[in-house]
Design a protein around this motif. Structure first.
Motif, PDB file in Angstrom:
ATOM      1  N   UNK A   3       2.847  11.912 -10.703  1.00 21.27           N
ATOM      2  CA  UNK A   3       3.060  10.910  -9.312  1.00 21.27           C
ATOM      3  C   UNK A   3       4.322  11.655  -8.712  1.00 21.27           C
ATOM      4  N   UNK A   4       4.425  11.385  -7.537  1.00 23.24           N
ATOM      5  CA  UNK A   4       5.800  11.846  -6.806  1.00 23.24           C
ATOM      6  C   UNK A   4       6.121  10.704  -5.699  1.00 23.24           C
ATOM      7  N   UNK A   5       7.503  10.407  -5.667  1.00 18.28           N
ATOM      8  CA  UNK A   5       7.795   9.297  -4.852  1.00 18.28           C
ATOM      9  C   UNK A   5       7.492   9.395  -3.358  1.00 18.28           C
ATOM     10  N   UNK A   6       6.845   8.608  -2.734  1.00 17.45           N
ATOM     11  CA  UNK A   6       6.577   8.562  -1.309  1.00 17.45           C
ATOM     12  C   UNK A   6       7.648   7.920  -0.410  1.00 17.45           C
ATOM     13  N   UNK A   7       7.853   6.732  -0.834  1.00 15.65           N
ATOM     14  CA  UNK A   7       8.723   5.889  -0.014  1.00 15.65           C
ATOM     15  C   UNK A   7       8.924   4.403  -0.736  1.00 15.65           C
ATOM     16  N   UNK A   8       9.946   4.064  -0.578  1.00 16.94           N
ATOM     17  CA  UNK A   8      10.481   2.815  -1.255  1.00 16.94           C
ATOM     18  C   UNK A   8      11.276   1.884  -0.540  1.00 16.94           C
ATOM     19  N   UNK A   9      11.359   0.479  -0.924  1.00 16.79           N
ATOM     20  CA  UNK A   9      12.010  -0.416  -0.134  1.00 16.79           C
ATOM     21  C   UNK A   9      12.582  -1.284  -1.127  1.00 16.79           C
ATOM     22  N   UNK A  10      13.847  -2.050  -0.311  1.00 17.04           N
ATOM     23  CA  UNK A  10      14.287  -3.193  -1.398  1.00 17.04           C
ATOM     24  C   UNK A  10      14.326  -4.558  -0.700  1.00 17.04           C
ATOM     25  N   UNK A  11      14.079  -5.542  -1.311  1.00 14.24           N
ATOM     26  CA  UNK A  11      13.697  -6.927  -0.590  1.00 14.24           C
ATOM     27  C   UNK A  11      14.732  -7.327   0.489  1.00 14.24           C
ATOM     28  N   UNK A  12      15.731  -6.768   0.938  1.00 16.18           N
ATOM     29  CA  UNK A  12      16.451  -7.392   1.645  1.00 16.18           C
ATOM     30  C   UNK A  12      16.002  -6.922   3.151  1.00 16.18           C
ATOM     31  N   UNK A  13      14.938  -6.058   3.248  1.00 13.67           N
ATOM     32  CA  UNK A  13      14.407  -5.723   4.500  1.00 13.67           C
ATOM     33  C   UNK A  13      12.990  -6.074   4.447  1.00 13.67           C
TER      34      UNK A  13
ATOM     35  N   UNK B 120       5.496  -2.369   4.200  1.00 13.40           N
ATOM     36  CA  UNK B 120       5.884  -3.894   4.746  1.00 13.40           C
ATOM     37  C   UNK B 120       6.087  -4.860   3.434  1.00 13.40           C
ATOM     38  N   UNK B 121       7.026  -5.711   3.529  1.00 15.75           N
ATOM     39  CA  UNK B 121       7.427  -6.382   2.625  1.00 15.75           C
ATOM     40  C   UNK B 121       7.509  -7.920   2.859  1.00 15.75           C
ATOM     41  N   UNK B 122       6.750  -8.849   2.093  1.00 16.21           N
ATOM     42  CA  UNK B 122       6.863 -10.242   2.313  1.00 16.21           C
ATOM     43  C   UNK B 122       7.346 -10.916   1.097  1.00 16.21           C
ATOM     44  N   UNK B 123       8.657 -11.167   1.044  1.00 19.27           N
ATOM     45  CA  UNK B 123       9.399 -11.695  -0.096  1.00 19.27           C
ATOM     46  C   UNK B 123       8.892 -13.105  -0.532  1.00 19.27           C
ATOM     47  N   UNK B 124       8.595 -14.096   0.448  1.00 19.82           N
ATOM     48  CA  UNK B 124       7.993 -15.508   0.107  1.00 19.82           C
ATOM     49  C   UNK B 124       6.986 -15.370  -0.484  1.00 19.82           C
ATOM     50  N   UNK B 125       5.976 -14.508  -0.035  1.00 19.00           N
ATOM     51  CA  UNK B 125       4.605 -14.121  -0.714  1.00 19.00           C
ATOM     52  C   UNK B 125       4.526 -13.318  -1.866  1.00 19.00           C
ATOM     53  N   UNK B 126       5.715 -12.701  -2.417  1.00 14.48           N
ATOM     54  CA  UNK B 126       5.677 -11.841  -3.186  1.00 14.48           C
ATOM     55  C   UNK B 126       4.806 -10.691  -3.008  1.00 14.48           C
ATOM     56  N   UNK B 127       4.604  -9.926  -2.133  1.00 18.29           N
ATOM     57  CA  UNK B 127       3.587  -9.139  -1.843  1.00 18.29           C
ATOM     58  C   UNK B 127       4.184  -7.874  -0.892  1.00 18.29           C
ATOM     59  N   UNK B 128       3.933  -6.812  -0.975  1.00 18.50           N
ATOM     60  CA  UNK B 128       4.073  -5.720  -0.430  1.00 18.50           C
ATOM     61  C   UNK B 128       2.910  -4.569   0.050  1.00 18.50           C
ATOM     62  N   UNK B 129       3.005  -3.906   0.878  1.00 20.47           N
ATOM     63  CA  UNK B 129       1.837  -3.283   1.144  1.00 20.47           C
ATOM     64  C   UNK B 129       2.313  -1.654   1.794  1.00 20.47           C
ATOM     65  N   UNK B 130       1.357  -0.683   1.749  1.00 18.13           N
ATOM     66  CA  UNK B 130       1.784   0.540   2.171  1.00 18.13           C
ATOM     67  C   UNK B 130       0.762   0.972   3.384  1.00 18.13           C
ATOM     68  N   UNK B 131       0.999   1.053   4.560  1.00 19.91           N
ATOM     69  CA  UNK B 131       0.409   1.587   5.752  1.00 19.91           C
ATOM     70  C   UNK B 131       0.682   3.076   6.008  1.00 19.91           C
ATOM     71  N   UNK B 132      -0.833   3.661   6.074  1.00 20.91           N
ATOM     72  CA  UNK B 132      -0.904   5.084   6.558  1.00 20.91           C
ATOM     73  C   UNK B 132      -1.233   5.343   7.778  1.00 20.91           C
TER      74      UNK B 132
ATOM     75  N   UNK C 227      10.582  -4.241   6.405  1.00 20.62           N
ATOM     76  CA  UNK C 227       9.891  -3.056   6.692  1.00 20.62           C
ATOM     77  C   UNK C 227      10.646  -1.704   6.763  1.00 20.62           C
ATOM     78  N   UNK C 228      10.134  -0.927   6.224  1.00 23.38           N
ATOM     79  CA  UNK C 228      10.687   0.619   6.333  1.00 23.38           C
ATOM     80  C   UNK C 228       9.636   1.602   6.489  1.00 23.38           C
ATOM     81  N   UNK C 229      10.035   2.321   7.452  1.00 20.24           N
ATOM     82  CA  UNK C 229       8.886   3.164   7.807  1.00 20.24           C
ATOM     83  C   UNK C 229       9.659   4.820   7.605  1.00 20.24           C
ATOM     84  N   UNK C 230       8.751   5.596   7.172  1.00 24.35           N
ATOM     85  CA  UNK C 230       9.177   7.232   7.103  1.00 24.35           C
ATOM     86  C   UNK C 230       8.022   7.985   7.489  1.00 24.35           C
ATOM     87  N   UNK C 231       8.017   8.291   8.813  1.00 22.13           N
ATOM     88  CA  UNK C 231       6.979   9.409   9.623  1.00 22.13           C
ATOM     89  C   UNK C 231       5.837   8.344   9.678  1.00 22.13           C
TER      90      UNK C 231
END
Lengths: 116, 115
Positions: B44-54, B65-77, B56-60
């Motif tokens: 495995x190779x690191x693609x992208x990472x996020x911390x719960x204080x934001x 997308x991060x939803x702290x209240x729902x305890x969910x996060x997702x990757x969109x390509x 959304x994070x976009x790289x290319x």
């Protein structure tokens, strides 16, 4: 820079035999990890070293698995005796130091173990 | 409480489409959420990472997308390409000083992008 090196790439053994895997981390990386990745699952941490000391081995089956990291560089993971359920890819990873907030782990290609 | 659940297990997308992979966690103390990409025969190779204080994070073409209240996060390509065909793993860890930074991985999603 050179990546994490692992050998062998493939190993086939019969149950109850022993096997050893070798890992050479990226130069200068203080933290080394061994993961087990069973087909269709995510990697599971077996053991984590900081230099040559064990930080976490809570998921290592210590009755049959052992690992060491001599001189804080190379590491070996041994299974003795192997069971059928040990068939998996064994991944080694390293990171520059135990800075969890900068925890980018670099993985090797792994050793695929088949236990017959 | 240490689990990270990932879905779907497999995904087929047409070239140019959007690939979406979802993860859910239970431990609210997790504070670092990376995504790893794995090609056959490779680690495995690191693609992208996020911390719960934001949120959304976009790289290319890759967005978390991060939803702290729902305890969910997702990757969109976005604009998915055949070269994106790989297995994707979400993960979570405790990154504050004093923790080991141990990564808890999801089960993985095999993505196939059709030309």
């Amino acid at each position: 820079e050179a990546g994490v090196a692992q050998s062998p790439r493939y190993k086939i053994i019969e149950k109850r035999q022993s096997v050893a895997f070798w890992c050479n981390p990226i130069s200068g990386h203080a933290t080394l990890y061994w993961y087990q990745q069973i087909l269709g699952q995510g990697p599971k941490l077996l053991i984590q070293f900081q230099n040559n000391g064990v930080v976490d081995d809570s998921q290592l089956p210590k009755d049959r698995f052992s690992a060491e990291r001599l001189k804080g560089v190379d590491s070996t993971l041994k299974i003795q005796p192997a069971k059928l359920e040990d068939s998996a890819v064994y991944l080694c990873a390293s990171s520059p130091k135990m800075r969890p907030d900068k925890n980018i782990q670099y993985f090797g290609a792994g050793t695929r173990l088949s236990v017959l | 409480q240490q689990q990270v659940k990932q879905s779907p297990q497999s995904l087929i997308v047409q070239k140019g489409g959007i690939s979406i992979i979802n993860c859910a966690y239970e431990n609210t103390a997790f504070d670092y959420f990376p995504w790893y990409q794995q090609f056959p025969g490779k680690g495995p190779a690191l693609l992208i990472a996020i911390r719960p204080d934001v949120s959304e994070k976009k790289e290319g073409r890759f967005t978390i997308s991060f939803n702290k209240s729902a305890k969910q996060f997702s990757l969109h390509i976005m604009d998915s390409q055949p070269g994106d065909s790989a297995t994707y793993f979400c993960a979570a860890s405790l990154s504050r000083t004093g923790n080991t930074g141990k990564l808890i991985f999801g089960q993985g999603t095999t993505l196939q992008v059709k030309p």
